[in-house]
Design an enzyme around this catalytic site. Structure first.
Site, PDB file in Angstrom:
ATOM      1  N   LYS A 101      13.917  36.237  81.913  1.00 26.56           N
ATOM      2  CA  LYS A 101      14.731  35.500  80.942  1.00 26.56           C
ATOM      3  C   LYS A 101      15.438  34.323  81.613  1.00 26.56           C
ATOM      4  O   LYS A 101      15.419  33.215  81.093  1.00 26.56           O
ATOM      5  CB  LYS A 101      15.791  36.421  80.308  1.00 26.56           C
ATOM      6  CG  LYS A 101      15.243  37.645  79.613  1.00 26.56           C
ATOM      7  CD  LYS A 101      16.345  38.436  78.908  1.00 26.56           C
ATOM      8  CE  LYS A 101      17.411  39.012  79.827  1.00 26.56           C
ATOM      9  NZ  LYS A 101      16.945  40.043  80.759  1.00 26.56           N
TER      10      LYS A 101
ATOM     11  N   ARG B  75      23.352  42.412  74.138  1.00 23.66           N
ATOM     12  CA  ARG B  75      22.788  43.525  74.902  1.00 23.66           C
ATOM     13  C   ARG B  75      23.014  44.869  74.233  1.00 23.66           C
ATOM     14  O   ARG B  75      22.579  45.887  74.773  1.00 23.66           O
ATOM     15  CB  ARG B  75      23.434  43.553  76.279  1.00 23.66           C
ATOM     16  CG  ARG B  75      22.493  42.976  77.357  1.00 23.66           C
ATOM     17  CD  ARG B  75      23.138  43.150  78.638  1.00 23.66           C
ATOM     18  NE  ARG B  75      22.450  43.177  79.867  1.00 23.66           N
ATOM     19  CZ  ARG B  75      22.208  42.127  80.640  1.00 23.66           C
ATOM     20  NH1 ARG B  75      22.431  40.923  80.222  1.00 23.66           N
ATOM     21  NH2 ARG B  75      21.714  42.299  81.835  1.00 23.66           N
TER      22      ARG B  75
ATOM     23  N   ARG C  68      13.649  39.726  94.176  1.00 23.31           N
ATOM     24  CA  ARG C  68      14.310  38.500  93.690  1.00 23.31           C
ATOM     25  C   ARG C  68      15.348  37.981  94.689  1.00 23.31           C
ATOM     26  O   ARG C  68      16.147  38.733  95.227  1.00 23.31           O
ATOM     27  CB  ARG C  68      15.004  38.811  92.362  1.00 23.31           C
ATOM     28  CG  ARG C  68      15.764  37.629  91.805  1.00 23.31           C
ATOM     29  CD  ARG C  68      16.012  37.754  90.346  1.00 23.31           C
ATOM     30  NE  ARG C  68      16.908  38.843  89.990  1.00 23.31           N
ATOM     31  CZ  ARG C  68      17.244  39.113  88.744  1.00 23.31           C
ATOM     32  NH1 ARG C  68      16.732  38.428  87.739  1.00 23.31           N
ATOM     33  NH2 ARG C  68      18.065  40.108  88.477  1.00 23.31           N
TER      34      ARG C  68
ATOM     35  N   ARG D 138      21.038  39.295  94.882  1.00 18.52           N
ATOM     36  CA  ARG D 138      22.151  39.613  93.993  1.00 18.52           C
ATOM     37  C   ARG D 138      22.685  40.992  94.318  1.00 18.52           C
ATOM     38  O   ARG D 138      21.923  41.908  94.615  1.00 18.52           O
ATOM     39  CB  ARG D 138      21.665  39.588  92.537  1.00 18.52           C
ATOM     40  CG  ARG D 138      21.857  38.256  91.888  1.00 18.52           C
ATOM     41  CD  ARG D 138      21.262  38.203  90.527  1.00 18.52           C
ATOM     42  NE  ARG D 138      21.611  39.338  89.672  1.00 18.52           N
ATOM     43  CZ  ARG D 138      21.320  39.385  88.373  1.00 18.52           C
ATOM     44  NH1 ARG D 138      20.697  38.367  87.808  1.00 18.52           N
ATOM     45  NH2 ARG D 138      21.646  40.432  87.659  1.00 18.52           N
TER      46      ARG D 138
ATOM     47  N   ARG E  12      20.376  49.810  85.550  1.00 14.63           N
ATOM     48  CA  ARG E  12      20.262  48.680  84.616  1.00 14.63           C
ATOM     49  C   ARG E  12      19.070  48.857  83.689  1.00 14.63           C
ATOM     50  O   ARG E  12      19.138  48.525  82.506  1.00 14.63           O
ATOM     51  CB  ARG E  12      20.143  47.363  85.405  1.00 14.63           C
ATOM     52  CG  ARG E  12      21.473  46.955  86.053  1.00 14.63           C
ATOM     53  CD  ARG E  12      21.289  45.963  87.178  1.00 14.63           C
ATOM     54  NE  ARG E  12      20.735  44.705  86.770  1.00 14.63           N
ATOM     55  CZ  ARG E  12      19.984  43.918  87.556  1.00 14.63           C
ATOM     56  NH1 ARG E  12      19.694  44.281  88.792  1.00 14.63           N
ATOM     57  NH2 ARG E  12      19.534  42.792  87.108  1.00 14.63           N
TER      58      ARG E  12
HETATM   59  P1  AMP Z   1      22.169  39.751  84.073  1.00 15.63           P
HETATM   60  O1  AMP Z   1      22.348  38.625  85.029  1.00 15.63           O
HETATM   61  O2  AMP Z   1      21.920  39.275  82.667  1.00 15.63           O
HETATM   62  O3  AMP Z   1      21.144  40.755  84.525  1.00 15.63           O
HETATM   63  O4  AMP Z   1      23.570  40.529  84.030  1.00 15.63           O
HETATM   64  C1  AMP Z   1      24.133  41.135  85.168  1.00 15.63           C
HETATM   65  C2  AMP Z   1      25.204  42.139  84.768  1.00 15.63           C
HETATM   66  O5  AMP Z   1      26.244  41.464  84.040  1.00 15.63           O
HETATM   67  C3  AMP Z   1      24.732  43.243  83.832  1.00 15.63           C
HETATM   68  O6  AMP Z   1      24.138  44.325  84.538  1.00 15.63           O
HETATM   69  C4  AMP Z   1      26.041  43.631  83.157  1.00 15.63           C
HETATM   70  O7  AMP Z   1      26.862  44.405  84.031  1.00 15.63           O
HETATM   71  C5  AMP Z   1      26.720  42.292  82.976  1.00 15.63           C
HETATM   72  N1  AMP Z   1      26.342  41.640  81.699  1.00 15.63           N
HETATM   73  C6  AMP Z   1      25.600  40.500  81.518  1.00 15.63           C
HETATM   74  N2  AMP Z   1      25.467  40.203  80.228  1.00 15.63           N
HETATM   75  C7  AMP Z   1      26.126  41.175  79.545  1.00 15.63           C
HETATM   76  C8  AMP Z   1      26.353  41.446  78.163  1.00 15.63           C
HETATM   77  N3  AMP Z   1      25.839  40.674  77.195  1.00 15.63           N
HETATM   78  N4  AMP Z   1      27.098  42.546  77.843  1.00 15.63           N
HETATM   79  C9  AMP Z   1      27.630  43.340  78.778  1.00 15.63           C
HETATM   80  N5  AMP Z   1      27.440  43.155  80.109  1.00 15.63           N
HETATM   81  C10 AMP Z   1      26.704  42.086  80.487  1.00 15.63           C
END
Ligand code: AMP
Length: 214
Positions: A13, A88, A127, A160, A171
């Protein structure tokens, strides 16, 4: 183009949203990036979000929805945006629908980025992000030259904090339980398209552009 990118962690994404932003001017709105920036800056919001992020759990809806309200009020989102990693869960999807209806900017499409589990694991464990430019590469899949370029230009290959095996498993579990039900949410509204997200970045981008009619 007002779109949501749906898909498991590692489905690409972020990569595709970055490309849509660079090549089509549609701003990428990544709640993950916004949250990481808040953690790095040490803000109150970042402190509240950090523990959930480190564990691979979702950050609370009030934090994330506040950020989204704020971001979608900015003028660059007037005609287009790409939501990456938001919504989410069901509550976020409903709140987004209400917000967009209220400002008369309904969503055009929700794109499901479809990738097998085995490939997801390799993508997530491999990654890395360039410390200088933010460019995302993968030590298993990227061209050797792309990785060498980053190092040659003085960038570091950063992993990360939440891309370790234990957090990754969590996750993916959170995705299956809380986010995957949104596939039906958007299907019921006639907004869902599915894109085969396995292939080169260019191939996936082409499929994505066709799917959203751009
Ligand atoms: P991502 O970079 O999108 O994989 O997000 C990394 C982390 O940020 C996730 O594992 C969540 O802990 C938090 N996070 C990101 N987007 C959301 C969301 N829409 N709702 C809740 N937590 C989020």
């Amino acid at each position: 183009m007002r779109i949501v990118l749906l898909g498991a962690p590692g489905s690409g994404k972020g990569t595709q949203a970055q490309r849509l932003q660079a090549e089509h001017g549609a701003p990428q709105i990544s709640t993950g990036d916004l949250l990481r920036a808040a953690v790095k800056a040490g803000t109150e919001l970042g402190k509240r979000a950090k523990a959930a992020m480190d564990a691979g759990e979702l950050v609370s809806d009030d934090i994330v929805l506040g950020m989204i309200h704020h971001r979608l009020a900015e003028p660059d989102t007037e005609t287009s945006f790409v939501l990456d990693g938001f919504p989410r869960n069901a509550a976020q999807a409903q709140a987004l629908e209400d917000l967009l209806t209220g400002i008369e900017k309904p969503l055009d499409t929700a794109v499901l980025m479809d990738v097998d589990n085995d490939i997801l694991m390799k993508r997530l464990t491999g990654r890395r992000t360039c410390s200088k430019t933010g460019k995302i590469v993968n030590i298993h899949f990227s061209a050797k030259e792309d990785i060498e370029d980053i190092v040659a230009n003085g960038g570091e290959l950063m992993r990360r904090a939440d891309d370790n095996e234990e957090t990754i498993a969590n996750r993916l579990g959170v995705y299956r339980e809380q986010t995957a039900p949104l596939i039906d949410f958007y299907r019921e509204r006639g907004k869902l398209v599915t894109v085969d997200a396995v292939g080169s970045m260019e191939e996936v981008q082409q499929r994505l552009l066709e799917a959203v009619g751009a």
